[in-house]
Design an enzyme around this catalytic site. Structure first.
Site, short mmCIF file in Angstrom:
data_model
loop_
_atom_site.label_atom_id
_atom_site.label_comp_id
_atom_site.label_asym_id
_atom_site.label_seq_id
_atom_site.Cartn_x
_atom_site.Cartn_y
_atom_site.Cartn_z
CE LYS A 160 9.75 10.44 1.71
NZ LYS A 160 10.87 9.86 1.92
CE1 TYR A 209 13.89 11.86 -1.95
CE2 TYR A 209 12.41 10.50 -3.28
CZ TYR A 209 12.57 11.08 -2.13
OH TYR A 209 11.71 11.21 -0.95
CG PHE A 224 17.97 2.61 -1.11
CD1 PHE A 224 17.30 3.99 -1.55
CD2 PHE A 224 19.22 2.67 -0.64
CE1 PHE A 224 17.65 5.09 -1.28
CE2 PHE A 224 19.78 3.81 -0.56
CZ PHE A 224 19.09 5.29 -0.71
NE ARG A 232 16.32 17.80 6.35
CZ ARG A 232 16.47 16.83 5.59
NH1 ARG A 232 15.82 16.23 4.78
NH2 ARG A 232 17.83 15.96 5.69
CB THR A 248 17.06 9.64 6.94
OG1 THR A 248 17.60 11.02 6.39
CG2 THR A 248 16.69 9.09 5.46
NE ARG A 282 11.59 11.47 7.46
CZ ARG A 282 12.71 11.82 6.72
NH1 ARG A 282 13.75 12.25 7.13
NH2 ARG A 282 12.50 12.01 5.55
CG ASN A 333 11.59 8.30 5.45
OD1 ASN A 333 10.68 8.56 4.24
ND2 ASN A 333 12.68 9.07 5.27
CG HIS A 362 10.90 15.47 0.65
ND1 HIS A 362 12.28 15.16 0.45
CD2 HIS A 362 10.72 16.59 0.09
CE1 HIS A 362 12.93 16.07 -0.31
NE2 HIS A 362 12.25 17.20 -0.27
CD GLU A 408 13.40 19.46 -2.53
OE1 GLU A 408 12.75 19.44 -1.58
OE2 GLU A 408 14.48 18.45 -2.25
P1 IDP Z 1 16.00 12.58 3.85
O1 IDP Z 1 14.43 12.26 3.14
O2 IDP Z 1 16.01 12.36 5.35
O3 IDP Z 1 16.40 13.91 3.39
P2 IDP Z 1 17.62 11.32 1.85
O4 IDP Z 1 19.15 11.01 2.04
O5 IDP Z 1 17.54 12.70 1.04
O6 IDP Z 1 16.73 11.46 3.31
O7 IDP Z 1 16.77 10.00 1.17
C1 IDP Z 1 15.69 10.16 0.46
C2 IDP Z 1 14.79 9.27 1.00
O8 IDP Z 1 15.44 8.06 0.49
C3 IDP Z 1 14.56 9.00 2.43
O9 IDP Z 1 13.47 9.90 2.94
C4 IDP Z 1 14.03 7.48 2.28
O10 IDP Z 1 12.72 7.47 1.86
C5 IDP Z 1 14.93 6.96 1.29
N1 IDP Z 1 16.23 6.46 1.58
C6 IDP Z 1 17.42 6.82 2.09
N2 IDP Z 1 18.25 6.16 2.36
C7 IDP Z 1 17.79 5.04 2.52
C8 IDP Z 1 18.23 3.61 2.57
O11 IDP Z 1 19.20 3.33 2.98
N3 IDP Z 1 17.44 2.30 2.40
C9 IDP Z 1 16.29 2.81 2.04
N4 IDP Z 1 15.61 4.01 1.47
C10 IDP Z 1 16.46 5.09 1.58
MG MG Z 2 16.82 14.38 1.39
#
Ligand code: IDP
Ligand code: MG
Length: 177
Positions: free
Chosen positions: A32, A72, A80, A108, A114, A125, A135, A138, A149
């Site tokens: 990212k 997403y 957000f 993963r 996350t 992370r 973070n 991805h 993907e």
């Molecule tokens: P992941 O990346 O661990 O699979 P996901 O729930 O798929 O997590 O969320 C995708 C991305 O959205 C996260 O990596 C993060 O950048 C962002 N994200 C997820 N939850 C939040 C939140 O509560 N606040 C801000 N950004 C979030």
């Molecule tokens: Mg995800």
């Protein structure tokens, strides 16, 4: 993959055994903007190489809201989401196709939780971030989503099927033959 209209069946190993090829997976990573801005690209990619996973596709690209709404889709209604789009389009990203045995779950696990503040030390992370949104990386969360993907971000001829020279040191014979 040569002869395949999509890269979803990619395995990346030279072996005649289709049965054993099935356990070899390809998964998608996106480094990212937080990776690029903080100059962490080399160190993040190294985490996968040092584990024994291999890079089968890698490129820099600029994302836009259209592809992010697809990628997403499970988050488009979250408060957000606009902030996430702004962040993910703020610089180019680096997308990669990482392969190995059980690669989806392994990657993963290496990436971590996350929210970086909750991610275990030793994960990417956990070691490199402090944010839930910013973070670093991805990674696909299932074999099915990895297939979708990789096809979303790579053309078939951008995935390269080669046999790593060290493959027989990374795996035992029964794991790959
Ligand atoms: P992941 O990346 O661990 O699979 P996901 O729930 O798929 O997590 O969320 C995708 C991305 O959205 C996260 O990596 C993060 O950048 C962002 N994200 C997820 N939850 C939040 C939140 O509560 N606040 C801000 N950004 C979030
Ligand atoms: Mg995800």
């Amino acid at each position: 993959m040569v002869g395949s209209p999509k890269c979803c069946n990619f395995v990346g190993w030279t072996t005649n055994s289709q049965k054993n090829r099935k356990s070899m997976e390809l998964t998608l990573i996106i480094l990212k903007p937080s990776s690029l801005q903080r100059a962490l690209v080399g160190r993040v990619l190294n985490r996968f190489e040092q584990k024994g996973l291999f890079i089968y596709g890698l490129k820099m690209m600029q994302l836009d809201e259209t592809i992010l709404r697809e990628h997403y889709a499970h988050l488009v209604d979250k408060p957000f989401f606009p902030s996430l789009v702004k962040s993910m389009t703020s610089t180019p990203v680096i997308v990669g196709a990482i392969g190995g045995k059980d690669a989806v779950a392994c990657v993963r696990s290496i990436v971590g939780a996350t929210n970086c503040r909750n991610a275990a030390p030793g994960t990417i992370r956990g070691d490199f971030g402090m944010s839930g949104q910013e973070n670093i990386i991805h990674a696909s969360d299932s074999v099915e989503n990895a297939r979708i993907e990789i096809n979303r971000f790579f053309k078939p001829d951008e995935i390269f099927d080669y046999t790593p020279a060290i493959i027989h040191s990374v795996y035992s014979p029964d794991e790959i033959s």
